[in-house]
Design a protein around this motif. Sequence first.
Motif, PDB file in Angstrom:
ATOM      1  N   ARG A  40      -0.692  18.496  72.899  1.00  0.00           N
ATOM      2  CA  ARG A  40      -1.258  18.697  71.560  1.00  0.00           C
ATOM      3  C   ARG A  40      -0.305  18.156  70.490  1.00  0.00           C
ATOM      4  NH1 ARG A  40      -4.781  22.044  68.770  1.00  0.00           N
ATOM      5  NH2 ARG A  40      -3.747  23.361  67.242  1.00  0.00           N
ATOM      6  N   TYR A  57       8.066  25.409  69.745  1.00  0.00           N
ATOM      7  CA  TYR A  57       8.589  25.571  68.384  1.00  0.00           C
ATOM      8  C   TYR A  57      10.126  25.572  68.427  1.00  0.00           C
ATOM      9  CZ  TYR A  57       3.782  27.234  67.549  1.00  0.00           C
ATOM     10  OH  TYR A  57       2.418  27.354  67.477  1.00  0.00           O
ATOM     11  N   ASN A  75      -1.431  33.799  61.232  1.00  0.00           N
ATOM     12  CA  ASN A  75      -0.740  34.729  60.334  1.00  0.00           C
ATOM     13  C   ASN A  75       0.290  35.629  61.013  1.00  0.00           C
ATOM     14  OD1 ASN A  75      -2.551  33.645  58.569  1.00  0.00           O
ATOM     15  ND2 ASN A  75      -3.839  35.463  58.386  1.00  0.00           N
ATOM     16  N   TYR A 279      -1.689  19.304  47.851  1.00  0.00           N
ATOM     17  CA  TYR A 279      -0.546  19.980  48.492  1.00  0.00           C
ATOM     18  C   TYR A 279       0.801  19.401  48.069  1.00  0.00           C
ATOM     19  CZ  TYR A 279      -4.012  22.399  51.202  1.00  0.00           C
ATOM     20  OH  TYR A 279      -5.074  23.185  51.556  1.00  0.00           O
TER      21      TYR A 279
HETATM   22  N1  LIG Z   1      -2.860  26.602  52.052  1.00  0.00           N
HETATM   23  C1  LIG Z   1      -4.092  26.408  52.467  1.00  0.00           C
HETATM   24  O1  LIG Z   1      -4.908  25.783  51.806  1.00  0.00           O
HETATM   25  C2  LIG Z   1      -4.500  26.919  53.806  1.00  0.00           C
HETATM   26  C3  LIG Z   1      -5.734  26.536  54.336  1.00  0.00           C
HETATM   27  C4  LIG Z   1      -6.066  26.959  55.611  1.00  0.00           C
HETATM   28  C5  LIG Z   1      -5.194  27.779  56.305  1.00  0.00           C
HETATM   29  N2  LIG Z   1      -4.021  28.168  55.744  1.00  0.00           N
HETATM   30  C6  LIG Z   1      -3.086  29.020  56.489  1.00  0.00           C
HETATM   31  O2  LIG Z   1      -2.474  28.190  57.463  1.00  0.00           O
HETATM   32  C7  LIG Z   1      -2.323  28.880  58.688  1.00  0.00           C
HETATM   33  C8  LIG Z   1      -2.992  28.076  59.786  1.00  0.00           C
HETATM   34  O3  LIG Z   1      -4.361  27.945  59.488  1.00  0.00           O
HETATM   35  P1  LIG Z   1      -5.244  26.752  60.131  1.00  0.00           P
HETATM   36  O4  LIG Z   1      -6.533  26.785  59.434  1.00  0.00           O
HETATM   37  O5  LIG Z   1      -4.471  25.495  60.166  1.00  0.00           O
HETATM   38  O6  LIG Z   1      -5.456  27.345  61.594  1.00  0.00           O
HETATM   39  P2  LIG Z   1      -5.543  26.575  62.977  1.00  0.00           P
HETATM   40  O7  LIG Z   1      -6.167  25.238  62.818  1.00  0.00           O
HETATM   41  O8  LIG Z   1      -6.140  27.534  63.944  1.00  0.00           O
HETATM   42  O9  LIG Z   1      -4.007  26.341  63.361  1.00  0.00           O
HETATM   43  C9  LIG Z   1      -3.152  27.416  63.641  1.00  0.00           C
HETATM   44  C10 LIG Z   1      -2.078  26.942  64.598  1.00  0.00           C
HETATM   45  O10 LIG Z   1      -1.297  28.079  64.976  1.00  0.00           O
HETATM   46  C11 LIG Z   1      -0.780  27.865  66.268  1.00  0.00           C
HETATM   47  N3  LIG Z   1      -0.965  29.069  67.070  1.00  0.00           N
HETATM   48  C12 LIG Z   1       0.029  29.796  67.609  1.00  0.00           C
HETATM   49  N4  LIG Z   1      -0.446  30.843  68.290  1.00  0.00           N
HETATM   50  C13 LIG Z   1      -1.798  30.777  68.198  1.00  0.00           C
HETATM   51  C14 LIG Z   1      -2.851  31.553  68.735  1.00  0.00           C
HETATM   52  N5  LIG Z   1      -2.613  32.640  69.480  1.00  0.00           N
HETATM   53  N6  LIG Z   1      -4.112  31.178  68.467  1.00  0.00           N
HETATM   54  C15 LIG Z   1      -4.375  30.116  67.709  1.00  0.00           C
HETATM   55  N7  LIG Z   1      -3.406  29.315  67.177  1.00  0.00           N
HETATM   56  C16 LIG Z   1      -2.127  29.647  67.425  1.00  0.00           C
HETATM   57  C17 LIG Z   1      -1.527  26.687  66.871  1.00  0.00           C
HETATM   58  O11 LIG Z   1      -0.623  25.607  66.904  1.00  0.00           O
HETATM   59  P3  LIG Z   1      -0.096  24.947  68.264  1.00  0.00           P
HETATM   60  O12 LIG Z   1      -1.137  25.231  69.322  1.00  0.00           O
HETATM   61  O13 LIG Z   1       0.011  23.544  67.906  1.00  0.00           O
HETATM   62  O14 LIG Z   1       1.194  25.600  68.579  1.00  0.00           O
HETATM   63  C18 LIG Z   1      -2.631  26.385  65.886  1.00  0.00           C
HETATM   64  O15 LIG Z   1      -2.878  25.031  65.766  1.00  0.00           O
HETATM   65  C19 LIG Z   1      -2.894  30.267  58.462  1.00  0.00           C
HETATM   66  O16 LIG Z   1      -1.842  31.158  58.207  1.00  0.00           O
HETATM   67  C20 LIG Z   1      -3.777  30.132  57.242  1.00  0.00           C
HETATM   68  O17 LIG Z   1      -3.823  31.310  56.449  1.00  0.00           O
HETATM   69  C21 LIG Z   1      -3.659  27.740  54.522  1.00  0.00           C
END
Ligand SMILES: NC(=O)c1ccc[n+]([C@@H]2O[C@H](COP(=O)([O-])OP(=O)(O)OC[C@H]3O[C@@H](n4cnc5c(N)ncnc54)[C@H](OP(=O)(O)O)[C@@H]3O)[C@@H](O)[C@H]2O)c1
Length: 326
Positions: A40, A57, A75, A279
């Motif tokens: 990935r 990580y 989170n 961003y």
């Molecule tokens: N600032 C903004 O505009 C914004 C927008 C959306 C989200 N966010 C924040 O960013 C963070 C990630 O959100 P996202 O939308 O990018 O989510 P996402 O696509 O699901 O990505 C989360 C990442 O966390 C890692 N991870 C580690 N343990 C996990 C588990 N048990 N299940 C799923 N993923 C796990 C995975 O990375 P690996 O598999 O690569 O290790 C996964 O790709 C959240 O805290 C969210 O609140 C911020």
Amino acid sequence: MRDVINWGILGAGNIAGALVEGIREAGGRVAAVGSRDAERAAVFAGRFDIPASYGSYEDLLGDDGVDAVYVATTNELHHRNTLDAISAGKAVLCEKPFALNAHQGEEMRAAAQSAGVFVMEAMWMRFIPATVALLQMVERGDLGEIRAVAADFSFQANAGPEHRLVDPALGGGALLDLGLYPISLAMLLLGEPTAISAQASIGPSGVDEQVAASMVFPGGQVGSIYASFLADSPVEAHVVGTEGRAWVRSRFHNSERLDVVAPDGSVTVHEYPLAGNGYRFEVAEVHRALLAGETESSLRPLADTLSVMEVLDGIRAQIGVRYPGE
Ligand SMILES: NC(=O)c1ccc[n+]([C@@H]2O[C@H](COP(=O)([O-])OP(=O)(O)OC[C@H]3O[C@@H](n4cnc5c(N)ncnc54)[C@H](OP(=O)(O)O)[C@@H]3O)[C@@H](O)[C@H]2O)c1
């Protein structure tokens, strides 16, 4: 510190890709990405033309070429990932919510302070030009005395039970995912609330699918917010003053337009084009602070982040949402 900040992306998910763009727009270099899964990480690196990828990580944090780490995991991991990055001597930009609760957030701040390492919550709304302009308008008194702030942030998520948005083990819930934006905006404008009253509807997984809160602030101002995963809302903010009101057009947390409505009903439109995905402004603040040798952002200090975390804790206590281990 080098002239150009070298970033490591921790977690190869959705928002991580958007930040790669923001980092580059802000003049930073994306040096490496780390994922729980090597394949990935390699795919993400290929997609975004990142020179190094790691299957853990820990390995990312061991890369001496990385100055700053963007924590983009789910989170419940923000606390652990940030503490590990601090131990590795990396500056940290940590996604919202900064932590699951204020206690975790305090531990992160204490670790950063004792290591002398820069840490900031990725509250990008604070750095968006329209937000900056709104804060200046209010500070100058253009709207008179502020009496109320109202904001909403909802979208129809259609999230299955295992989705991070609703899984309690991943720190799911509308409050921590969306509600913190309107709350953070109200608190940027009015300070810490003196009283909060919250209601929520709890979904089958045990976290809030919808949440609403009323707040009272020290000057007698009131705040009203709601957030939901069940339907699309306007995602606007209204700042109501005695000499006029500001309507922060959708989406208020990365808005490009403020309409100021005078008491006589006349409207002045202020536009703030983002020219990018928005961003880069928070990334630019990290760059500025690191190159100046600062360990906290003066614009988004950890004290502000932790004040919001305490409000979120208070609301969760009222609506009965607890995360595993709390
Ligand atoms: N600032 C903004 O505009 C914004 C927008 C959306 C989200 N966010 C924040 O960013 C963070 C990630 O959100 P996202 O939308 O990018 O989510 P996402 O696509 O699901 O990505 C989360 C990442 O966390 C890692 N991870 C580690 N343990 C996990 C588990 N048990 N299940 C799923 N993923 C796990 C995975 O990375 P690996 O598999 O690569 O290790 C996964 O790709 C959240 O805290 C969210 O609140 C911020």
